[in-house]
Design an enzyme around this catalytic site. Sequence first.
Site, PDB file in Angstrom:
ATOM      1  N   SER A   1      52.819  95.348  36.247  1.00 13.29           N
ATOM      2  CA  SER A   1      52.003  95.511  35.279  1.00 13.29           C
ATOM      3  C   SER A   1      51.459  96.878  34.778  1.00 13.29           C
ATOM      4  O   SER A   1      51.235  97.097  33.745  1.00 13.29           O
ATOM      5  CB  SER A   1      50.698  94.553  35.606  1.00 13.29           C
ATOM      6  OG  SER A   1      49.987  95.156  36.660  1.00 13.29           O
TER       7      SER A   1
ATOM      8  N   HIS B   1      53.660  88.409  34.412  1.00 14.61           N
ATOM      9  CA  HIS B   1      53.905  89.315  33.142  1.00 14.61           C
ATOM     10  C   HIS B   1      55.645  89.083  32.742  1.00 14.61           C
ATOM     11  O   HIS B   1      56.154  89.640  31.958  1.00 14.61           O
ATOM     12  CB  HIS B   1      53.867  90.774  33.469  1.00 14.61           C
ATOM     13  CG  HIS B   1      52.380  91.158  33.471  1.00 14.61           C
ATOM     14  ND1 HIS B   1      51.764  91.272  32.206  1.00 14.61           N
ATOM     15  CD2 HIS B   1      51.582  91.459  34.414  1.00 14.61           C
ATOM     16  CE1 HIS B   1      50.441  91.656  32.761  1.00 14.61           C
ATOM     17  NE2 HIS B   1      50.166  91.649  33.863  1.00 14.61           N
TER      18      HIS B   1
ATOM     19  N   LYS C   1      48.605  84.503  30.469  1.00 15.75           N
ATOM     20  CA  LYS C   1      49.126  85.424  29.743  1.00 15.75           C
ATOM     21  C   LYS C   1      50.194  84.930  28.682  1.00 15.75           C
ATOM     22  O   LYS C   1      49.645  84.468  27.729  1.00 15.75           O
ATOM     23  CB  LYS C   1      50.353  86.370  31.066  1.00 15.75           C
ATOM     24  CG  LYS C   1      49.227  87.089  31.726  1.00 15.75           C
ATOM     25  CD  LYS C   1      49.247  87.976  32.654  1.00 15.75           C
ATOM     26  CE  LYS C   1      47.971  88.456  33.294  1.00 15.75           C
ATOM     27  NZ  LYS C   1      47.905  88.835  34.546  1.00 15.75           N
TER      28      LYS C   1
HETATM   29  C1  LIG Z   1      47.264  88.653  35.872  1.00 11.29           C
HETATM   30  C2  LIG Z   1      47.978  88.394  37.132  1.00 11.29           C
HETATM   31  C3  LIG Z   1      47.430  87.539  38.006  1.00 11.29           C
HETATM   32  C4  LIG Z   1      46.150  86.857  38.029  1.00 11.29           C
HETATM   33  O1  LIG Z   1      46.236  85.670  36.909  1.00 11.29           O
HETATM   34  P1  LIG Z   1      45.013  85.173  36.376  1.00 11.29           P
HETATM   35  O2  LIG Z   1      45.404  83.675  36.102  1.00 11.29           O
HETATM   36  O3  LIG Z   1      44.586  85.868  35.230  1.00 11.29           O
HETATM   37  O4  LIG Z   1      44.080  84.984  37.574  1.00 11.29           O
HETATM   38  C5  LIG Z   1      48.287  87.592  39.218  1.00 11.29           C
HETATM   39  N1  LIG Z   1      49.190  88.403  39.227  1.00 11.29           N
HETATM   40  C6  LIG Z   1      49.681  89.400  38.421  1.00 11.29           C
HETATM   41  C7  LIG Z   1      50.698  90.026  38.744  1.00 11.29           C
HETATM   42  C8  LIG Z   1      49.003  89.372  37.285  1.00 11.29           C
HETATM   43  O5  LIG Z   1      49.213  90.116  36.425  1.00 11.29           O
END
Ligand SMILES: *Cc1c(COP(=O)(O)O)cnc(C)c1O
Length: 409
Positions: free
Chosen positions: A197, A225, A257
């Site tokens: 990320s 992502h 996302k």
């Molecule tokens: C955003 C994210 C999460 C968490 O997801 P949520 O559904 O927002 O709790 C987990 N792992 C990665 C790599 C993320 O970018």
Amino acid sequence: MVFSVRLFEGYKMRDPTAFLEKEYNELVEKALDWRLKEVQGPSEPVSIVDGREVIILCSNNYLGLTTHPKLKQAALDAVKKYGVGSGAVRAISGTMDLHMELERRLAKFKKAEASLTYPTGFMANSGLIPQLIGNEDIIVSDELNHGSIIDGVRLSRADRAVYRHNDAEHLAEVLDEAEKHSPEYRRILVITDGVFSMDGDIAPLDEVAKLGAEHGAMIYVDDAHGEGVLGDGGRGIVSHFGLTHKEVHVEMGTFSKAYGTIGGHISGSDALVKFAWNKSRTWLLSSSHPPAVAAATIAAIDVLETEPQHVRNLWRNTDYFKKAAQELGFNTGNSQTPIIPIIVGESHKAKALADRLYEDGVFVVPIVFPMVARDLARIRVQMHAKLTTEQLDSVIEKMETIGRDLDII
Ligand SMILES: *Cc1c(COP(=O)(O)O)cnc(C)c1O
């Protein structure tokens, strides 16, 4: 047990919560506190933030599905039919037909035997990882993995080993080492983010899976992502590398996302899903999604399956913007995806760049130590499918002016 405590005089006068303000003030002094910006409208590429119209380049809503008419209608219809809450955890009376349909649709989309949804992605990782491994096992983790993986690993009592970021050769060494020194490990779990990320680079999942197979390890990928971005029709990183769930045993992701809603999920074998829902405390002890969330997420899968233009537009914008930024001399690091870091070095420079862009109507966030190394401070651009070429050109123009002012290019 009875404690005998000698109380110092005046102890009753002490405020037991005094540390709260003190520690907060320390964060403020070091400029490490989070200041919240208020979005006063929908999550769209152009919206009102703190009273100012800006282009938002720091949202995970890559495809614009948060405001897609089909998702909104599905949510409204679900509220009319089911109300606003599910009333319970999944295991009691909180499994509605919508939750089951969502999991069937997701499994089909992911070409998996089965899928399971969790309240959030964080809860999928923190609930499942400590069940897959315990004190007789070892987990091998990329050094830049997401915080929810790190917490999941901490909740397990497994031994831990870390390999250098995206370095398959080092992973091979770590796995050899693990095997040599501790043939008694019951299980090995190798875990990696799919798309990282902060840098927007892609894990070499094909090599990771191959090494895993050689060492009899389970492979777990967090594709938060990569979904809606990589692979056939946005199916994600497993599809991107042409792998299956025989090689990548746990494909984890989140609807928060590119799917535009909220909710963690895993896909893999039938056995994995049955194990996961019977063992994950975050699944068993936390309530299920409101029906509107499940319905909107089913609609998101519909949209991914029937409207390929969104993923195409995201990549068109990504390629256009990245090329323009590079031609101006900005350092975009190892970005291979719509996450495009603009690496500037010192943290005050990254903050200045973000502040100046915000004044000019472009909302991005600076990413500084400890989120990235001290000398690799950056702003992070996250591309959006619905931005027009004119809007991208205007961002690039502003970046050029400010970049020269700040001696970045
Ligand atoms: C955003 C994210 C999460 C968490 O997801 P949520 O559904 O927002 O709790 C987990 N792992 C990665 C790599 C993320 O970018």
